[in-house]
Design a protein around this motif. Structure first.
Motif, mmCIF file in Angstrom:
data_model
loop_
_atom_site.group_PDB
_atom_site.id
_atom_site.type_symbol
_atom_site.label_atom_id
_atom_site.label_comp_id
_atom_site.label_asym_id
_atom_site.label_seq_id
_atom_site.Cartn_x
_atom_site.Cartn_y
_atom_site.Cartn_z
ATOM 1 N N THR A 49 0.844 -1.195 0.000
ATOM 2 C CA THR A 49 0.000 0.000 0.000
ATOM 3 C C THR A 49 0.883 1.249 0.000
ATOM 4 O OG1 THR A 49 -0.048 0.105 2.412
ATOM 5 C CG2 THR A 49 -1.770 -1.205 1.331
ATOM 6 N N GLU A 50 0.248 2.376 -0.243
ATOM 7 C CA GLU A 50 0.983 3.646 -0.225
ATOM 8 C C GLU A 50 1.559 3.899 1.168
ATOM 9 O OE1 GLU A 50 -0.068 8.320 -1.033
ATOM 10 O OE2 GLU A 50 -1.173 6.808 -2.187
ATOM 11 N N GLN A 51 0.768 3.562 2.204
ATOM 12 C CA GLN A 51 1.224 3.764 3.585
ATOM 13 C C GLN A 51 2.435 2.882 3.889
ATOM 14 O OE1 GLN A 51 -1.139 2.067 6.683
ATOM 15 N NE2 GLN A 51 -0.422 3.469 8.265
ATOM 16 N N LEU A 52 2.390 1.635 3.431
ATOM 17 C CA LEU A 52 3.493 0.705 3.680
ATOM 18 C C LEU A 52 4.756 1.162 2.947
ATOM 19 C CD1 LEU A 52 4.719 -1.877 4.745
ATOM 20 C CD2 LEU A 52 3.572 -3.147 2.924
ATOM 21 N N GLN A 53 4.601 1.558 1.691
ATOM 22 C CA GLN A 53 5.756 2.015 0.917
ATOM 23 C C GLN A 53 6.372 3.263 1.538
ATOM 24 O OE1 GLN A 53 7.033 0.289 -1.954
ATOM 25 N NE2 GLN A 53 8.707 1.567 -1.183
ATOM 26 N N SER A 54 5.508 4.166 2.023
ATOM 27 C CA SER A 54 5.981 5.392 2.668
ATOM 28 C C SER A 54 6.787 5.071 3.926
ATOM 29 C CB SER A 54 4.794 6.281 3.008
ATOM 30 O OG SER A 54 5.211 7.410 3.753
ATOM 31 N N ALA A 55 6.285 4.131 4.741
ATOM 32 C CA ALA A 55 6.985 3.745 5.967
ATOM 33 C C ALA A 55 8.349 3.150 5.642
ATOM 34 C CB ALA A 55 6.140 2.750 6.756
ATOM 35 N N MET A 56 8.403 2.339 4.588
ATOM 36 C CA MET A 56 9.682 1.736 4.178
ATOM 37 C C MET A 56 10.676 2.816 3.746
ATOM 38 S SD MET A 56 9.477 -1.550 4.518
ATOM 39 C CE MET A 56 8.184 -2.745 4.860
ATOM 40 N N ASN A 57 10.184 3.787 3.000
ATOM 41 C CA ASN A 57 11.053 4.857 2.504
ATOM 42 C C ASN A 57 11.547 5.758 3.634
ATOM 43 O OD1 ASN A 57 10.608 3.898 -0.068
ATOM 44 N ND2 ASN A 57 9.031 5.415 -0.571
ATOM 45 N N GLN A 58 10.723 5.883 4.696
ATOM 46 C CA GLN A 58 11.043 6.793 5.797
ATOM 47 C C GLN A 58 11.548 6.066 7.046
ATOM 48 O OE1 GLN A 58 10.912 10.178 5.448
ATOM 49 N NE2 GLN A 58 10.451 9.711 3.310
ATOM 50 N N ASN A 84 19.444 2.572 -0.237
ATOM 51 C CA ASN A 84 20.268 3.760 0.008
ATOM 52 C C ASN A 84 21.126 3.674 1.273
ATOM 53 O OD1 ASN A 84 19.162 5.063 -2.284
ATOM 54 N ND2 ASN A 84 17.327 5.559 -1.104
ATOM 55 N N GLN A 85 21.129 2.476 1.907
ATOM 56 C CA GLN A 85 21.940 2.260 3.113
ATOM 57 C C GLN A 85 21.656 3.292 4.207
ATOM 58 O OE1 GLN A 85 24.128 -0.509 3.404
ATOM 59 N NE2 GLN A 85 22.971 -1.023 1.572
ATOM 60 N N LYS A 86 20.393 3.636 4.369
ATOM 61 C CA LYS A 86 20.027 4.584 5.421
ATOM 62 C C LYS A 86 20.019 3.877 6.772
ATOM 63 C CE LYS A 86 17.279 7.681 2.496
ATOM 64 N NZ LYS A 86 15.937 8.211 2.205
ATOM 65 N N PRO A 87 20.256 4.626 7.873
ATOM 66 C CA PRO A 87 20.284 3.996 9.196
ATOM 67 C C PRO A 87 18.937 3.372 9.557
ATOM 68 C CG PRO A 87 20.335 6.395 9.388
ATOM 69 C CD PRO A 87 20.537 6.076 7.948
ATOM 70 N N PHE A 88 19.007 2.262 10.281
ATOM 71 C CA PHE A 88 17.804 1.538 10.696
ATOM 72 C C PHE A 88 17.511 1.880 12.153
ATOM 73 C CE2 PHE A 88 15.128 -2.212 11.495
ATOM 74 C CZ PHE A 88 14.446 -2.317 10.288
ATOM 75 N N PRO A 89 16.228 1.992 12.539
ATOM 76 C CA PRO A 89 15.913 2.324 13.932
ATOM 77 C C PRO A 89 16.320 1.203 14.894
ATOM 78 C CG PRO A 89 13.910 1.820 12.691
ATOM 79 C CD PRO A 89 15.025 1.875 11.698
ATOM 80 N N LYS A 90 16.346 1.519 16.185
ATOM 81 C CA LYS A 90 16.570 0.489 17.198
ATOM 82 C C LYS A 90 15.390 -0.474 17.164
ATOM 83 C CE LYS A 90 17.285 3.673 20.342
ATOM 84 N NZ LYS A 90 17.541 4.373 21.631
ATOM 85 N N ILE A 91 15.654 -1.716 17.519
ATOM 86 C CA ILE A 91 14.628 -2.756 17.381
ATOM 87 C C ILE A 91 14.246 -3.336 18.742
ATOM 88 C CG2 ILE A 91 14.043 -4.962 16.310
ATOM 89 C CD1 ILE A 91 16.235 -4.358 14.211
#
Length: 257
Positions: A49-58, A84-91
Motif C-alpha cells: 500500500t501507499e502507507q506501507l511504501q511510505s513507511a519503508m522509505n522513511q 540507500n543504506q540509510k540507518p535503521f531504527p533500534k529494534i
C-alpha cells in the motif's frame, strides 16, 4: 526429570503451518507423541500500500521499530530493501523465536522484555522511550492495539502498518472437523488467540462440542488462556514460560499426575 515417552501414542494437535510446524512436531515426537499438523492460522503478505511504501522509505526517521512475532519479522524484511543504506531504527522484540529470526536477518534487538507477553513488554519498554519518540509497529490484520495505545498515551508518536493478514486454510477446516468427529485427537495445543478462534469456528460449525471434552487442552500465554476460558473450555496446562518447549514439558507433567 521427564519420562522419555511422556506423550507415548498421544495424538497431539500442532496448530502451525508447514513452515513453522517442524520444530514443534519434532518435540512432540521426541517424547513419543504423534504430531497431527493442522494449521489453524496461515499468513499472507498484503499487497503493498501507499502507507506501507511510505513507511519503508522513511524508516530512518523512526527511533524504534517493534516486532511482535517472527511472522512480522519475516514479512517485513520480505518488503524492506535498504537500497540507500540509510540507518535503521533500534529494534524491540517480543519473544525468543522473534529474536532468533531477527538475528537470521542480520539484525540485533536492542530491547527484549523479561517475559514474552504484551503487557510485560509495554511496562518495561515505556520507561526507555521518551515522549516525542517515533515508533513503527508492523503487524497482522488481527493484532491487538495494546502496545500502540499505551505508547500513544505516553506521548510517543506511533505508526502502525498492517503487513500481513491471518486466515484459516480451507483444507484445515475439513481435516480438523473429521479428526474431532472421529475422536482422533488427544491433546489440543494452542499458540495464540487466533488459533483458538479458528478452532472454535470449526467446532461450532460442525457441532463437535462433545468431542473435545475428552481432550487435554494446553496453551501458551495468558491472552490465549483467557480466550479459551471465554469459550467455556478448561485449560489444563498454561506454563509460566511462553514457549512451545515449556508447554510440552508441562503437558507431560500434567499427564504424569
Amino acid at each position: 526429570m521427564l519420562k522419555p515417552l511422556g506423550l507415548k501414542d498421544k495424538k497431539v494437535l500442532v496448530p502451525r503451518g508447514a513452515g513453522q510446524a517442524k520444530s514443534f512436531s519434532q518435540l512432540v515426537e521426541k517424547y513419543g507423541g504423534i504430531s497431527i499438523e493442522i494449521p489453524l492460522i496461515a499468513f499472507r503478505p498484503i499487497e503493498i500500500t501507499e502507507q506501507l511504501q511510505s513507511a519503508m522509505n522513511q524508516i530512518h526517521t523512526y527511533d524504534w521499530i517493534v516486532f511482535t512475532s517472527n511472522v512480522t519479522v519475516e514479512t517485513f524484511f520480505s518488503f524492506y530493501k535498504n537500497i540507500n543504506q540509510k540507518p535503521f531504527p533500534k529494534i524491540a522484540v517480543i519473544g525468543r523465536k522473534t529474536e532468533e529470526v531477527l538475528q537470521e536477518q542480520g539484525f540485533k534487538a536492542a530491547f527484549v522484555p523479561s517475559a514474552y507477553v504484551t503487557e510485560v513488554f509495554t511496562d518495561e519498554f515505556l520507561p526507555i522511550v521518551p515522549s516525542g519518540s517515533k515508533v513503527l509497529i508492523p503487524k497482522g490484520n488481527l493484532a491487538r492495539e495494546y502496545i500502540s495505545a499505551s505508547l500513544s498515551n505516553h506521548g510517543v508518536l506511533v505508526d502502525e502498518i498492517v503487513i500481513y493478514e491471518t486466515y484459516m486454510p480451507d483444507e484445515s477446516r475439513e481435516k480438523l472437523a473429521k479428526m474431532l468427529a472421529d475422536d482422533e485427537l488427544d491433546i489440543l495445543m494452542f499458540t495464540s488467540p487466533s488459533t483458538v478462534n479458528h478452532f472454535m469456528s470449526v467446532v461450532k460449525e460442525y457441532k463437535l462440542e462433545n468431542h473435545i471434552k475428552r481432550c487435554v487442552i494446553s496453551c501458551i500465554g495468558p491472552v490465549t488462556e483467557k480466550r479459551l476460558l471465554g469459550y467455556g473450555l478448561p485449560v489444563h496446562v498454561s506454563p509460566e514460560e511462553y514457549t512451545v518447549k515449556e508447554m510440552i514439558k508441562c503437558t507431560i507433567q500434567f499427564l504424569e499426575k
